[in-house]
Design an enzyme around this catalytic site. Structure first.
Site, PDB file in Angstrom:
ATOM      1  N   LYS A 190       3.152   4.207 -12.048  1.00 13.89           N
ATOM      2  CA  LYS A 190       1.581   4.009 -11.943  1.00 13.89           C
ATOM      3  C   LYS A 190       0.940   5.116 -12.644  1.00 13.89           C
ATOM      4  O   LYS A 190       0.822   6.164 -11.947  1.00 13.89           O
ATOM      5  CB  LYS A 190       1.175   3.358 -10.557  1.00 13.89           C
ATOM      6  CG  LYS A 190      -0.179   2.730 -10.680  1.00 13.89           C
ATOM      7  CD  LYS A 190      -0.671   2.316  -9.378  1.00 13.89           C
ATOM      8  CE  LYS A 190      -1.919   1.411  -9.455  1.00 13.89           C
ATOM      9  NZ  LYS A 190      -2.216   0.941  -8.148  1.00 13.89           N
TER      10      LYS A 190
ATOM     11  N   LYS B 260       0.942  -1.201   0.028  1.00 17.54           N
ATOM     12  CA  LYS B 260      -0.072   0.032  -0.179  1.00 17.54           C
ATOM     13  C   LYS B 260       0.717   1.247   0.158  1.00 17.54           C
ATOM     14  O   LYS B 260       1.872   1.179   0.630  1.00 17.54           O
ATOM     15  CB  LYS B 260      -0.954  -0.100   1.143  1.00 17.54           C
ATOM     16  CG  LYS B 260      -2.030   1.132   1.089  1.00 17.54           C
ATOM     17  CD  LYS B 260      -2.965   1.085   2.428  1.00 17.54           C
ATOM     18  CE  LYS B 260      -4.131   2.071   2.083  1.00 17.54           C
ATOM     19  NZ  LYS B 260      -5.056   1.854   3.244  1.00 17.54           N
TER      20      LYS B 260
ATOM     21  N   CYS C 118      -3.706   8.022  -7.735  1.00 22.18           N
ATOM     22  CA  CYS C 118      -4.697   7.941  -7.066  1.00 22.18           C
ATOM     23  C   CYS C 118      -5.586   9.171  -7.208  1.00 22.18           C
ATOM     24  O   CYS C 118      -4.998  10.303  -7.210  1.00 22.18           O
ATOM     25  CB  CYS C 118      -4.156   8.222  -5.509  1.00 22.18           C
ATOM     26  SG  CYS C 118      -5.334   8.137  -4.185  1.00 22.18           S
TER      27      CYS C 118
END
Length: 350
Positions: free
Chosen positions: A177, A45, A139
């Site tokens: 990412k 995470k 995110c």
């Protein structure tokens, strides 16, 4: 002998199936369990140097179900990155390296727009023995006021600059990412790879509003009557993810051969995983297995289906040729023609 073992950016994996960043990688205990169960790697995470500003709320998930079976096919979260102290993570990463020396732990990291912060987190985390980094530029809902996550990944110039900072300090492979909440994910992949990253991961969740409660007239998930748009995942995003993975794979094939792609998005079965690997994924995050196809290695399988993408004009041409060829085949004796007998015969032969 057929094998699922693969090597990605120098990282040896027993298989290409990776636990993606999120609750399944939230501490050493669950990460260890993933290795015990045979997962190829675990992306932890996302962590940052200062966890004190990370405050989660509840409820922070919303689910979309089918009307009849109530099966979940859509999932929204407004969960933030790890709220555990950075020092605790350093201790646990060292512990994992000691207990699972061959286990590939990929550290997902995210920081503000600060060169010093990015270099510090890279240097301190890689000292624990992690196999690589995944840079969270994607995110969609957390900490935008700190210019973190997608707020950074949606600006290719900033993302490229941060990637260069990281690459100046990293001694292990780095994956960026990417956010799907952009017009062109291919341009994001190109920016990250041009900045030196060994690979990219795609996709993260898609910014969404799950729904509105028609009794309370409040959007969901509701926290004291209010909410924020969140990240959408689960089966429903797979077609979008497949297209974006294909776009990234084409960038790698055409401009950065040899770089890697970790595919993400609605993967819940071996069949799902197979499709992402066929579109160019070196690894797939959050999935089970892909051993039912007759490929000897993942390298034989990876990217196999990219060759079947073309332009709409070419599809029209191919279909017209196929129809003409089918029409030309002799189906009944009355269709034979004396001046075309040889060609008609050859068309029926294998």
């Amino acid at each position: 002998m057929p094998t699922l073992a693969t090597t990605v950016d120098g990282i040896n994996l027993p298989n290409p199936f990776v636990i993606g960043s999120g609750p399944p990688g939230t501490n050493a205990n669950v990460i260890g369990k993933a290795f015990d169960e045979g997962w190829g790697a675990v992306v932890i995470k996302t962590i940052s140097l200062d966890s004190s500003k990370v405050v989660n709320v509840a409820p922070r998930y919303a689910r979309l179900r089918t009307e009849k079976s109530k099966e979940i096919f859509g999932w929204q979260n407004i969960e933030l990155i790890s709220d555990r102290p950075f020092s605790v993570w350093l201790d646990e990463l060292k512990m994992l390296k000691d207990k699972y020396p061959d286990g590939a732990v990929i550290a997902s990291i995210m920081e503000e727009y600060s060169k010093d912060a990015w270099i510090e987190i890279v240097e301190r985390v890689q000292a624990t023995g992690v196999a690589g980094f995944e840079l969270n530029f994607s995110c969609p809902h957390g900490l935008p006021e700190r210019k973190m996550g997608a707020a950074m990944g949606q600006d290719n110039a900033i993302m490229s600059e941060v990637c260069r900072w990281v690459m100046s300090a990293a001694k292990v492979p780095v994956w960026a990412k990417l956010t799907p909440n952009v017009t062109s994910i291919a341009s994001g992949a190109e920016a990250a790879l041009a900045a030196g990253c060994q690979g990219v991961s795609a996709i993260n969740t898609i910014l969404c509003v799950m729904g509105v409660d028609l009794e309370t007239l409040r959007p969901e998930p509701t926290v004291e009557g209010y909410t924020v748009p969140g990240g959408y995942s689960c089966t429903a995003v797979k077609p979008i993810a497949l297209r974006m993975v294909k776009d990234c794979a084409e960038v790698i094939r055409d401009k950065f051969p040899g770089r890697s792609l970790s595919a993400i998005g609605g993967i819940e079965s071996g069949k799902d995983a197979a499709q992402f690997i066929l579109l160019g994924g070196d690894t797939v995050q959050v999935c089970t297995g892909v051993s039912q196809h007759k490929f000897e290695t993942i390298a034989d399988f990876k990217g196999h289906s990219l060759q079947y993408f073309t332009t709409h004009a070419d599809l029209v041409r191919r279909q017209a040729e196929a129809k003409a060829a089918a029409k030309a085949l002799v189906a009944k004796d009355g269709q034979w023609k004396g001046d075309d007998f040889v060609r008609q015969s050859e068309s029926l032969a294998r």
